[in-house]
Design an enzyme around this catalytic site. Structure first.
Site, mmCIF file in Angstrom:
data_model
loop_
_atom_site.group_PDB
_atom_site.id
_atom_site.type_symbol
_atom_site.label_atom_id
_atom_site.label_comp_id
_atom_site.label_asym_id
_atom_site.label_seq_id
_atom_site.Cartn_x
_atom_site.Cartn_y
_atom_site.Cartn_z
ATOM 1 N N TYR A 60 18.211 5.806 7.477
ATOM 2 C CA TYR A 60 17.656 5.166 6.281
ATOM 3 C C TYR A 60 18.786 4.724 5.345
ATOM 4 O O TYR A 60 18.826 3.573 4.889
ATOM 5 C CB TYR A 60 16.734 6.163 5.581
ATOM 6 C CG TYR A 60 16.155 5.700 4.275
ATOM 7 C CD1 TYR A 60 15.189 4.706 4.233
ATOM 8 C CD2 TYR A 60 16.550 6.269 3.068
ATOM 9 C CE1 TYR A 60 14.647 4.284 3.027
ATOM 10 C CE2 TYR A 60 16.007 5.863 1.859
ATOM 11 C CZ TYR A 60 15.052 4.872 1.850
ATOM 12 O OH TYR A 60 14.522 4.469 0.661
ATOM 13 N N ARG A 62 -1.983 -2.361 6.970
ATOM 14 C CA ARG A 62 -3.309 -1.742 7.109
ATOM 15 C C ARG A 62 -4.426 -2.773 6.948
ATOM 16 O O ARG A 62 -4.219 -3.834 6.384
ATOM 17 C CB ARG A 62 -3.464 -0.630 6.077
ATOM 18 C CG ARG A 62 -2.754 0.647 6.533
ATOM 19 C CD ARG A 62 -3.047 1.790 5.612
ATOM 20 N NE ARG A 62 -1.844 2.167 4.874
ATOM 21 C CZ ARG A 62 -1.854 2.872 3.752
ATOM 22 N NH1 ARG A 62 -2.987 3.254 3.213
ATOM 23 N NH2 ARG A 62 -0.715 3.196 3.162
ATOM 24 N N GLN A 72 3.995 3.854 -1.727
ATOM 25 C CA GLN A 72 4.057 4.619 -2.982
ATOM 26 C C GLN A 72 4.362 3.716 -4.185
ATOM 27 O O GLN A 72 3.717 3.837 -5.228
ATOM 28 C CB GLN A 72 5.129 5.703 -2.864
ATOM 29 C CG GLN A 72 5.113 6.700 -4.019
ATOM 30 C CD GLN A 72 6.399 7.508 -4.138
ATOM 31 O OE1 GLN A 72 7.384 7.254 -3.451
ATOM 32 N NE2 GLN A 72 6.388 8.491 -5.012
ATOM 33 N N LEU A 116 0.814 -1.223 0.000
ATOM 34 C CA LEU A 116 0.000 0.000 0.000
ATOM 35 C C LEU A 116 0.848 1.273 0.000
ATOM 36 O O LEU A 116 0.337 2.377 0.101
ATOM 37 C CB LEU A 116 -0.950 -0.005 1.204
ATOM 38 C CG LEU A 116 -2.028 -1.108 1.143
ATOM 39 C CD1 LEU A 116 -2.794 -1.197 2.458
ATOM 40 C CD2 LEU A 116 -2.999 -0.854 -0.008
HETATM 41 N N1 SER Z 1 12.798 8.762 -1.877
HETATM 42 C C1 SER Z 1 13.549 8.318 -0.735
HETATM 43 C C2 SER Z 1 13.542 9.318 0.337
HETATM 44 O O1 SER Z 1 13.449 10.485 0.025
HETATM 45 C C3 SER Z 1 14.953 8.024 -1.122
HETATM 46 O O2 SER Z 1 15.069 6.677 -1.419
HETATM 47 O O3 SER Z 1 13.684 8.975 1.461
#
Ligand code: SER
Length: 306
Positions: A138, A35, A11, A9
């Site tokens: 990340y 969800r 992007q 779900l």
């Molecule tokens: N689109 C992602 C972000 O902005 C990068 O992989 O975190």
């Protein structure tokens, strides 16, 4: 061929599922996310990728061949939830890698990101192999995940395939919590209010890609013959590249009254540590990657649908 999409779900998932259903059949694609609700025509199972036993049971019961694991916390949100972001992005990945190691699934797709690069990385036409010093949780989780890919492939023969996605731009789904989200929001605000306040500085350029290209790349690398996939950690992948000022100029060609203002926040600091553009020669050579959308085609496509 039975396929499981985890994080369906999000992007990317919400667009990928439809394309996979068309190609492989509605019944062959199982979508999962945390969800309760999903589109009515989907085969949907509520599932947390961190629930190792639940995941294993679903994969065995449904005789899943391929997993696309798209469950992750993106860069900006992850900075606010460091411990959980690490857990989700890393344990979730290892849970699926281990299913492949045991031979329960045959093939795994897991996306990496331009966030694996950092302040010391060469910024223009960033090569496949270079200095990588990510300074976001990340980016650290994606770089560690890439190393696990290479390790599982080398030691256990796991067939894992991966792409370093640039910022992804589409009109069917909204991003959540990323640094590149501005390039989607800008179109919605252009239509709604005719103006946009950018959280990135006007000169902060980032690699970007139209969602249709990204979904096609994802399916193409999964369908490529085994011997064509030579880079197992993750492939550089390039579409286009622009900064907010260049994007604004392109939008103004269609909406001359559109205006932009700038209020860079901590996301601009993250973006400054990432490449401006990406050299994806190896993806093009190994499995025939070719992008379709440049900035002008991308803007036309977005404005046509929003
Ligand atoms: N689109 C992602 C972000 O902005 C990068 O992989 O975190």
């Amino acid at each position: 061929m039975k396929i499981l999409v985890i994080g369906a779900l999000g992007q990317v998932g919400s667009e990928l599922v439809g394309v996979l259903q068309e190609k492989y059949g509605l019944d062959q694609v199982i979508a999962s996310d945390i969800r309760d609700e999903a589109p009515a025509n989907w085969r949907y199972e509520k599932l947390d990728v961190l629930d190792k036993d639940g995941l294993r049971k679903l994969v065995i019961d449904e005789k899943i061949d391929w997993i696309f694991n798209l469950a992750a916390m993106l860069s900006a949100t992850a900075e606010q939830n460091v411990d959980f972001a690490w857990k989700l992005n890393m344990e979730g990945h290892l849970n699926t890698l281990n299913l492949a190691k045991e031979g329960i699934i045959k093939r795994l797709f897991w996306p990496s990101s331009i966030a694996v690069f950092g302040p010391s990385t060469p910024k223009d036409q960033t090569p496949q192999r270079t200095i990588m010093d990510p300074n976001t949780v990340y980016g650290i989780s994606k770089l560690a995940g890439e190393r696990w890919n290479a390790y599982y492939h080398e030691k256990f023969g796991v067939d894992v395939r991966s792409i370093r996605y640039p910022g992804l731009i589409g009109w069917k789904s909204l991003p959540g919590g990323g640094t590149t989200d501005y390039a989607v929001d800008i179109f919605h605000q252009a239509r709604k209010t005719g103006s946009y306040e950018s959280f990135l500085d006007e000169h902060t350029a980032l690699p970007m890609m139209m969602m249709e290209d990204a979904v096609r790349a994802t399916i193409e690398i999964m369908e490529a013959p085994d011997n064509e996939v030579k880079v197992r950690e993750s492939y550089n992948l390039s579409g286009t590249s622009f900064n907010p000022d260049e994007l604004t100029k392109e939008i103004k060609k269609h909406l001359p009254d559109f205006s932009i203002s700038y209020a860079p926040d901590n996301r601009d600091i993250i973006a400054q540590s990432w490449p401006h553009s990406i050299d994806d020669a190896e993806a093009r050579k190994d499995w025939g990657w070719n992008h379709k959308y440049g900035i002008s085609e991308l803007v036309v496509e977005m404005l046509e649908h929003i």
